[in-house]
Design a protein around this motif. Sequence first.
Motif, short mmCIF file in Angstrom:
data_model
loop_
_atom_site.label_atom_id
_atom_site.label_comp_id
_atom_site.label_asym_id
_atom_site.label_seq_id
_atom_site.Cartn_x
_atom_site.Cartn_y
_atom_site.Cartn_z
N GLU A 93 56.64 40.10 57.45
CA GLU A 93 55.35 40.47 56.86
C GLU A 93 54.35 40.86 57.97
OE1 GLU A 93 54.22 37.11 54.60
OE2 GLU A 93 55.66 37.47 52.95
N THR A 94 54.38 40.04 59.09
CA THR A 94 53.47 40.35 60.21
C THR A 94 53.81 41.69 60.83
OG1 THR A 94 53.28 37.99 60.67
CG2 THR A 94 52.58 39.51 62.39
N LEU A 95 55.12 41.93 61.04
CA LEU A 95 55.55 43.22 61.62
C LEU A 95 55.19 44.38 60.70
CD1 LEU A 95 59.05 42.28 63.09
CD2 LEU A 95 57.00 42.92 64.35
N ASP A 96 55.32 44.19 59.43
CA ASP A 96 54.96 45.26 58.50
C ASP A 96 53.48 45.62 58.64
OD1 ASP A 96 57.51 45.39 57.58
OD2 ASP A 96 57.18 44.05 55.88
N LYS A 97 52.65 44.57 58.81
CA LYS A 97 51.22 44.84 58.97
C LYS A 97 50.94 45.58 60.28
CE LYS A 97 49.67 40.83 56.28
NZ LYS A 97 48.94 39.54 56.32
N LYS A 98 51.62 45.11 61.36
CA LYS A 98 51.41 45.78 62.65
C LYS A 98 51.89 47.22 62.62
CE LYS A 98 51.59 41.69 65.62
NZ LYS A 98 52.29 41.01 66.73
N ILE A 99 53.06 47.44 62.01
CA ILE A 99 53.58 48.81 61.91
C ILE A 99 52.62 49.69 61.13
CG2 ILE A 99 55.42 50.21 60.89
CD1 ILE A 99 57.34 47.87 61.60
N GLU A 100 52.07 49.13 60.11
CA GLU A 100 51.12 49.91 59.31
C GLU A 100 49.88 50.27 60.14
OE1 GLU A 100 48.69 49.49 55.04
OE2 GLU A 100 50.03 47.89 55.77
N ASN A 101 49.39 49.27 60.95
CA ASN A 101 48.23 49.56 61.80
C ASN A 101 48.56 50.59 62.88
OD1 ASN A 101 46.64 47.70 60.42
ND2 ASN A 101 47.22 46.00 61.77
N LEU A 102 49.75 50.47 63.46
CA LEU A 102 50.16 51.43 64.48
C LEU A 102 50.28 52.83 63.90
CD1 LEU A 102 52.87 49.41 66.48
CD2 LEU A 102 50.64 50.18 67.30
N GLU A 103 50.82 52.93 62.74
CA GLU A 103 50.94 54.24 62.11
C GLU A 103 49.56 54.88 61.90
OE1 GLU A 103 53.14 53.51 58.60
OE2 GLU A 103 55.12 53.50 59.62
N LYS A 104 48.59 54.02 61.50
CA LYS A 104 47.24 54.54 61.32
C LYS A 104 46.67 55.03 62.65
CE LYS A 104 46.12 51.62 57.33
NZ LYS A 104 45.24 50.53 56.80
N LYS A 105 46.89 54.19 63.73
CA LYS A 105 46.39 54.59 65.05
C LYS A 105 47.07 55.85 65.56
CE LYS A 105 45.04 49.97 66.63
NZ LYS A 105 45.27 48.89 67.62
N GLU A 106 48.38 55.96 65.32
CA GLU A 106 49.09 57.16 65.74
C GLU A 106 48.56 58.39 65.03
OE1 GLU A 106 53.20 56.43 65.10
OE2 GLU A 106 53.46 55.20 66.91
N ASP A 107 48.24 58.23 63.80
CA ASP A 107 47.68 59.37 63.06
C ASP A 107 46.35 59.78 63.68
OD1 ASP A 107 49.84 59.35 61.41
OD2 ASP A 107 48.89 58.11 59.87
N LYS A 108 45.50 58.78 64.01
CA LYS A 108 44.21 59.10 64.62
C LYS A 108 44.39 59.77 65.99
CE LYS A 108 41.60 55.38 62.36
NZ LYS A 108 40.81 54.14 62.58
N LEU A 109 45.32 59.18 66.81
CA LEU A 109 45.56 59.76 68.14
C LEU A 109 46.12 61.17 68.05
CD1 LEU A 109 47.06 56.69 70.03
CD2 LEU A 109 44.86 57.78 70.43
N ALA A 110 47.00 61.38 67.09
CA ALA A 110 47.57 62.72 66.93
C ALA A 110 46.47 63.73 66.59
CB ALA A 110 48.65 62.70 65.84
N LYS A 111 45.55 63.31 65.75
CA LYS A 111 44.45 64.21 65.40
C LYS A 111 43.56 64.49 66.62
CE LYS A 111 44.30 62.73 60.54
NZ LYS A 111 43.50 62.05 59.50
N LYS A 112 43.26 63.38 67.40
CA LYS A 112 42.43 63.58 68.59
C LYS A 112 43.14 64.45 69.63
CE LYS A 112 39.75 59.29 68.25
NZ LYS A 112 39.41 58.01 68.91
N GLN A 113 44.44 64.20 69.83
CA GLN A 113 45.20 64.99 70.81
C GLN A 113 45.23 66.46 70.41
OE1 GLN A 113 49.15 63.56 71.42
NE2 GLN A 113 49.64 65.08 72.99
N LYS A 114 45.40 66.70 69.15
CA LYS A 114 45.41 68.08 68.70
C LYS A 114 44.06 68.75 68.96
CE LYS A 114 46.66 70.90 64.70
NZ LYS A 114 47.09 70.89 63.29
N ALA A 115 42.98 67.98 68.73
CA ALA A 115 41.65 68.53 68.98
C ALA A 115 41.45 68.80 70.48
CB ALA A 115 40.59 67.57 68.47
N VAL A 116 41.91 67.84 71.31
CA VAL A 116 41.78 68.02 72.77
C VAL A 116 42.60 69.21 73.23
CG1 VAL A 116 42.34 66.99 74.99
CG2 VAL A 116 41.23 65.61 73.24
#
Length: 517
Positions: free
Chosen positions: A100-123
Amino acid sequence: MDFILAIVLIIAVGAVSGVAAFFMGINHRKKVAEAEIGSAEAEAQRIVNDAYKEAEAQKKEAVLEAKDEIHRQREASEKELNERRREIQRQERRIQSKEETLDKKIENLEKKEDKLAKKQKAVENEYAEAERIKNSHLEVLESISGYSKEQAKNELLHKLDQKLNHEKAVKIMEYEQRVKDECDKKARNIISMAIQRCASDYVAEATVSVVQLPNDEMKGRIIGREGRNIRSIETITGVDLIIDDTPEAITISCFEPVRREIARIALEKLVADGRIHPSKIEEMVEKARREVENTIKQEGERTVIETGVNGLNADIIKLLGRLRYRTSYGQNVLKHSIEVCHLSGMIAQELGLNPTVAKRAGLLHDIGKAIDHEVEGSHIELGVEIAKKYKESEAVIHAIAAHHGDIEAKTVVACIVQAADAISAARPGARRENLENYIKRLQKLEEVAMSFEGVDASYAIQAGREIRIMVKPEVIDDDRMVLLAREICEKIEADLEYPGQIKVNMIRESRAIEFAK
């Protein structure tokens, strides 16, 4: 006849009686045996019945015990199985919690990766736009200047480097000229530099040599056209030739006795030959160098014969010969070593000891001074290394290491060498402290010059008032020479203590040599 018949009848009757008795005995025995057999069969049947009953009882008892053991093992197995089931349940609950803990962390990481991907694309988009603008500007500049990017950069750096080198050289030359002019005005008020000696005649004997000339006309030939011969001699040998009003004589000045001796022999050969020019000078200097090396070998062999110390390695004998040209506080090191050798032998003999080891240790105690000008380290450390290299005994090695008290003397031989060394050095007039300091200062001056890149050779002359430096022409150009001279002056001022001033004389010479065959 009747008698015989009677006997026959008697025999017949006896035989019949015997046969009857025999059969009767057999019949009796048979009955007895049958009775015994019947009794044995009954006994056997009883034993078998008893054994059967006992076996049945044991069987029932074994079955009961087996059932009890099976029951106990079943209870233990059930208990262990229950324990394992409970442990598995606990592990399952922990794993479920971690999942359950890993599922939560994976979910948070996926959200962060999405944000980073958007920022990287903008950069990346912004960087691409910046590169496009930069390239367009560069194209405009290249079209205006007629240079590519690399060509413009190289041209700019080259011109800037040339300009800076030239300006620095000009400024330094102007500053040095101004300082020289000011120094000339104050020169009458400055005391001339003190010579590091206790007595002038003593130092002259230690640091200069005099070459006699057949006539004064020979001085001009030694100087040569525009001074080329004297410059060549001074450059090759590293000495300073003093040509003054002294009739039919030239003085050779150098703190390093080997260089001075080579220069003296070469100059005497040139005077005797009469042909004096740069190529002949180089030839005579090389001959003189070989002659000095031969003298070193002969001096080493003479020392071994004089002291009676046998079995020395040939390389150690050569090192002993080199000590002829080495001084310590004005005292000749070879004579000092011979003196210590004899003193050590006499002291050991007076003490009732074997003088052989003491003489050997006394002769070799300063052997490190033969190479301490060429190899880094104190003469004690170098002497110990040489003794170990050439398989000297532990007593000799220890005496060398302990003769100045750097380590505790643990043998009688070491104490004897210490005493003999002190006796020889403390003899009145044996040593002069100022001369040793003077030589060390000149050596340090040469070391400072050699520490710079592009310096080929350096010679301290004029009692340390001048240092002559030869540079590699392929490494140091004319502009760089001025800067290098200034840098060497600054390092001398920072690292050395000296009276008066030191002239830094830089020499840059290019040569091309070919042979016609």
